[in-house]
Design an enzyme around this catalytic site. Structure first.
Site, short mmCIF file in Angstrom:
data_model
loop_
_atom_site.label_atom_id
_atom_site.label_comp_id
_atom_site.label_asym_id
_atom_site.label_seq_id
_atom_site.Cartn_x
_atom_site.Cartn_y
_atom_site.Cartn_z
CB CYS A 177 -0.98 -0.02 1.17
SG CYS A 177 -0.25 -0.50 2.75
N1 LIG Z 1 -4.57 -4.15 5.06
C1 LIG Z 1 -4.06 -3.46 4.05
O1 LIG Z 1 -4.29 -2.26 3.91
C2 LIG Z 1 -3.16 -4.14 3.05
C3 LIG Z 1 -2.71 -3.40 1.96
C4 LIG Z 1 -1.88 -4.02 1.01
C5 LIG Z 1 -1.52 -5.33 1.17
N2 LIG Z 1 -1.93 -6.03 2.26
C6 LIG Z 1 -1.51 -7.42 2.37
O2 LIG Z 1 -2.63 -8.25 2.14
C7 LIG Z 1 -2.53 -9.44 2.95
C8 LIG Z 1 -3.76 -9.50 3.86
O3 LIG Z 1 -3.73 -8.34 4.68
P1 LIG Z 1 -4.92 -7.98 5.67
O4 LIG Z 1 -4.51 -6.70 6.33
O5 LIG Z 1 -6.19 -8.03 4.96
O6 LIG Z 1 -4.78 -9.21 6.71
P2 LIG Z 1 -5.65 -9.59 7.99
O7 LIG Z 1 -6.92 -8.82 8.01
O8 LIG Z 1 -4.74 -9.44 9.18
O9 LIG Z 1 -5.96 -11.12 7.73
C9 LIG Z 1 -4.98 -12.08 7.46
C10 LIG Z 1 -5.66 -13.42 7.21
O10 LIG Z 1 -4.66 -14.38 6.92
C11 LIG Z 1 -5.06 -15.63 7.44
N3 LIG Z 1 -3.90 -16.35 7.99
C12 LIG Z 1 -3.37 -17.49 7.51
N4 LIG Z 1 -2.30 -17.85 8.19
C13 LIG Z 1 -2.15 -16.93 9.17
C14 LIG Z 1 -1.21 -16.77 10.22
N5 LIG Z 1 -0.22 -17.65 10.41
N6 LIG Z 1 -1.33 -15.70 11.04
C15 LIG Z 1 -2.33 -14.82 10.86
N7 LIG Z 1 -3.26 -14.93 9.88
C16 LIG Z 1 -3.16 -15.97 9.04
C17 LIG Z 1 -6.10 -15.35 8.52
O11 LIG Z 1 -7.25 -16.09 8.20
P3 LIG Z 1 -7.54 -17.51 8.84
O12 LIG Z 1 -7.61 -17.29 10.32
O13 LIG Z 1 -8.80 -17.96 8.26
O14 LIG Z 1 -6.37 -18.39 8.45
C18 LIG Z 1 -6.40 -13.87 8.45
O15 LIG Z 1 -7.76 -13.62 8.26
C19 LIG Z 1 -1.22 -9.29 3.75
O16 LIG Z 1 -0.18 -9.95 3.09
C20 LIG Z 1 -0.97 -7.80 3.74
O17 LIG Z 1 0.38 -7.47 3.89
C21 LIG Z 1 -2.76 -5.47 3.20
#
Ligand SMILES: NC(=O)c1ccc[n+]([C@@H]2O[C@H](COP(=O)([O-])OP(=O)(O)OC[C@H]3O[C@@H](n4cnc5c(N)ncnc54)[C@H](OP(=O)(O)O)[C@@H]3O)[C@@H](O)[C@H]2O)c1
Length: 365
Positions: A177
């Site tokens: 991001c």
């Molecule tokens: N948030 C942003 O603004 C943003 C922007 C750009 C890129 N990203 C990238 O997009 C991806 C998702 O980001 P997010 O912010 O949406 O993530 P998040 O809300 O923190 O969710 C991560 C998901 O990954 C799954 N997961 C699987 N293995 C895991 C582990 N060992 N520990 C924790 N979670 C695990 C979990 O689902 P389960 O419990 O079902 O396994 C969890 O729902 C990341 O790589 C992040 O860097 C995020």
């Protein structure tokens, strides 16, 4: 990472999925999402459900299999009837044309390592395949990369900069991001003679959703509300991604990156400070026109005269950019705003899918 930026701005044509005759059947892209509980997956689902050319066939959650997707993303209740599933490589290979992987870093790589022999297209929303040099992962992410041999299969998915390569790729690493805001803000001026990018300063502020769902000091309401939280000065891993993208020819860039968390749900504002070249003759108006010309064909980048503000891009896939020159101190300040979950993640992911599948770039956005 393959063909990084080399074919910049080459025209792309990839309309093989378009109907040439309205009586022909329209094959929708069957899409799966891994990491379906994540914030980014919620936004992906919202966009994909409204996409004319997509059918969602699979949503994975390792912690909540067999529960309705709408129970984790209540705003989707009544719109999606799927349950979460366990990770299942064979099912994905047989039921998906393209899969988004939205897991924390190094959790994406472990599933992609299993999927990469399959013919399906993959868009990784995380950081695991963004850095071309595997040696950078221990330095910036404190881990050895689990599958360094497949990093080179991935194209860096900054849609505006790498469109032709994305169109012909089966594997795309969706950018971070903060890097999306900073690279789009810097790219047009990189090739202009006389500017020195060897050391630039980036001051960035993100909404709290950038930290994802997991509770932390940065997203705890009591700590976040009414506050601005500086963090990871000079050591945020997105620094490496920005430095990789902004090196030009033999010129390398060192970026001093200072991120902060804002008490808002979504949005990023980044300001890049670049010293004016000695005897600078470019005016603010000329540089603004240069940027407008550079992005004239890019529907999601708007170069403006005034100060960009987050509220004008929140919930959209736009990146707004504004430039200011301060002659007294000798600096150019480039300010760039995006929605971190849209252009910074899910929106750009769908834009990349559209480019890969030959759909109109704005479809679903
Ligand atoms: N948030 C942003 O603004 C943003 C922007 C750009 C890129 N990203 C990238 O997009 C991806 C998702 O980001 P997010 O912010 O949406 O993530 P998040 O809300 O923190 O969710 C991560 C998901 O990954 C799954 N997961 C699987 N293995 C895991 C582990 N060992 N520990 C924790 N979670 C695990 C979990 O689902 P389960 O419990 O079902 O396994 C969890 O729902 C990341 O790589 C992040 O860097 C995020």
């Amino acid at each position: 990472m393959k063909r990084l930026f080399l074919l910049h701005k080459m025209p792309y044509r990839n309309y093989r999925h378009r109907r040439v005759n309205k009586n022909m059947p329209y094959n929708k892209t069957k899409v799966g999402i891994i990491g379906g509980r994540s914030v980014v997956a919620g936004e992906l689902l919202r966009l994909l459900l409204a996409h004319n050319n997509v059918e969602i066939t699979y949503v994975e959650s390792s912690s909540k299999p067999d529960t309705p997707v709408g129970s984790e993303h209540p705003f989707l209740q009544g719109k999606v009837s799927l349950d979460f599933s366990q990770f299942d490589c064979d099912f994905i290979a047989n039921n998906c044309d393209l899969v988004f992987v939205s897991r924390p870093h190094m959790q994406s790589a472990t599933v992609i390592e299993q999927l990469h022999r399959e013919q399906i297209k993959i868009i990784d929303m995380g950081a695991d395949f963004r850095l071309q040099d595997p040696g950078l992962y221990p330095a910036w992410y404190n881990v050895e990369h689990p599958c360094p041999s497949i990093i080179s299969e991935f194209t860096y998915g900054l849609s505006e900069i790498n469109k032709a390569q994305i169109a012909s790729s089966k594997r795309v690493a969706n950018p971070g991001c903060y890097p999306t805001s900073v690279i789009l803000g810097c790219f047009p001026i990189l090739k202009v003679d006389g500017w020195d990018f060897s050391r630039i300063i980036v001051d960035s502020y993100s909404g709290v959703s950038g930290a994802g769902k997991k509770a932390s000091d940065k997203n705890h309401f009591l700590n976040n509300y009414g506050n601005v939280i500086p963090y990871r000065f000079g050591e945020h891993p997105h620094t490496a991604e920005m430095e990789q993208a902004l090196c030009w020819g033999s010129k390398s860039t060192k970026i001093l990156f200072f991120p902060h968390v804002l008490p808002i749900e979504r949005g990023i504002i980044s300001t890049v400070f670049i010293p004016l070249p000695p005897g600078n003759k470019s005016t603010q108006k000329e540089l603004t026109e240069l940027y407008q010309n550079f992005y004239r064909k890019d529907v999601f980048v708007r170069v403006q005269e005034g100060y960009p503000e987050i509220k004008n891009v929140a919930h959209t896939n736009f990146c707004n950019i504004g430039l200011k020159i301060d002659e007294r101190t000798g600096y150019l300040a480039i300010t760039s705003v995006i929605d971190n979950i849209m252009k910074g993640a899910a929106g750009q992911g769908v834009q990349n899918m559209n480019i890969m599948e030959g759909y109109p770039e704005k479809e679903g956005l």
